[in-house]
Design a protein around this motif. Sequence first.
Motif, short mmCIF file in Angstrom:
data_model
loop_
_atom_site.label_atom_id
_atom_site.label_comp_id
_atom_site.label_asym_id
_atom_site.label_seq_id
_atom_site.Cartn_x
_atom_site.Cartn_y
_atom_site.Cartn_z
N ASP A 97 0.82 -1.21 0.00
CA ASP A 97 0.00 0.00 0.00
C ASP A 97 0.86 1.26 0.00
OD1 ASP A 97 -2.30 -1.47 -0.02
OD2 ASP A 97 -2.68 -1.31 2.14
N LEU A 129 -5.84 5.16 1.04
CA LEU A 129 -4.63 4.50 1.55
C LEU A 129 -3.82 5.35 2.51
CD1 LEU A 129 -3.38 3.01 -1.87
CD2 LEU A 129 -4.59 1.78 -0.07
N LYS A 143 1.85 1.96 -3.58
CA LYS A 143 0.70 2.45 -4.34
C LYS A 143 0.43 3.91 -4.00
CE LYS A 143 -1.95 -1.88 -4.71
NZ LYS A 143 -3.24 -2.52 -4.37
N THR A 167 -2.78 4.33 6.01
CA THR A 167 -1.81 3.25 6.21
C THR A 167 -0.38 3.75 6.28
OG1 THR A 167 -1.50 2.86 3.82
CG2 THR A 167 -3.32 1.70 4.90
#
Length: 452
Positions: free
Chosen positions: A166, A199, A169, A202
């Motif tokens: 993640d 995201l 990304k 995270t």
Amino acid sequence: MDVDSTITPNLASIQSISNQREKIDAYLSLLATLLTPTASAADLTAFGRHFTTSTSMAMVVGRRVLGDYVAALAAGTDYRPTLAAEADDDRAKWDAAGLAAFTGRDDVRREVVEGVLAGDLAGWCEEQTTALRHVLSGILQRDEDWLGAARALMRIPLDGSRIVPDEEKLAVYIKIVRLLLECGESGAAQTYFSRASLLIHTSKDKETQLAYRLSQARLLDFAARFAEAAQKYHEISFNSAIAEEDRIQMLSSAVTTSILAPAGPQRSRILASLNRDERVQTSLPAHLSTMLRKMLLEYIVRPEEVHEFERGLEEHQRAIVEGGGTVLERAVREHNVNACAQVYDNIGFDGLGALLGVDAASAESMSRRMIEQGRLRAWIDQPLGLLYFESRPSHDTDADAQGTAGGLGIEHVEKEVEPVSWTERWDDRIRATSLKVESVAAQIQARGLVKA
């Protein structure tokens, strides 16, 4: 895509070697002969495509050789691939070879990378081709081809067979957003920002979080949500992780967007907050700080001041708004309507239009809209063509002093303007007139001008 190359027989010969260790050594020896200051783009492209289009290549060979090939192409760029290598000194050798081959020759490097990435690519080398897309994006950024650089990153398969963390990304999405904003593609940038928003929780990396917040501020700016953008810019300007020059740029953006924001309590709070920031007076151009104070203190802004401020605006901040005029012209006109309330009890729409640089009908329409939105305390006498400004009720004084211009507090809930009946308006005017008459009579009597 077929590439004419002189090394095609060499590649075919090496491919026939059965021993994997010998095959790797032979490929790397051929690569070393290609990485020279006079490197041939056609030969290097053919070498790369020999691997990226092969479906029968042994993965242990392909990933080892292709990893060093990518390292050489990335040498000297901002992107450093994290592909596995046998040893750090071995990877450093290919970095040095790449620097020798491509120093000052980004055109050749770009031709090679684009050639390798063209057409259908084998699925086993997604990690290596992803690294090449990062390299291509970096080359295009050097050429200030922001849209091309963004598109290179958009082609990275983040949801394919390869498991992508993640964090990786998120970094790609944010980089795409920033590149798209550089070329004014705010619509596409919003799409990728929405993906990043899913995201961001995270990530614990401060640099990534800062880039996310900056992207958010710029998107609000592009969306003409200037009050929110100003608040975000101002928050970022205090971040010590940013260089001093960039913090001042963020502060300048905060002042600019606060001035462009629609007149009302929310903007007044932002202007007050910026006015308390000492850096506005010491680090920003004089015309910005002057414009800020005029907006804050509700002084009428003159056309020459508007023109000077307008020169520093970005293209999207010069957009034409509904009803005619630019964003800045609308903001200044609405501000000047509020400023009139500090000078006049009432004003005709002909006079107001002359002050704002619009016709009487446009002045009336603007005033009506501001009253409806609770951003102007006034009422309209349409038969007489007059705009009457209402004084603020005494019980609102303390809240306004803290929540609006010049105050120290923050008013979290904007108040609706309470409707005032015609009877109450009439009573207020009779009361005000009576008090004035009593005051004049008391002064006359005190001076002995009339005998009791």
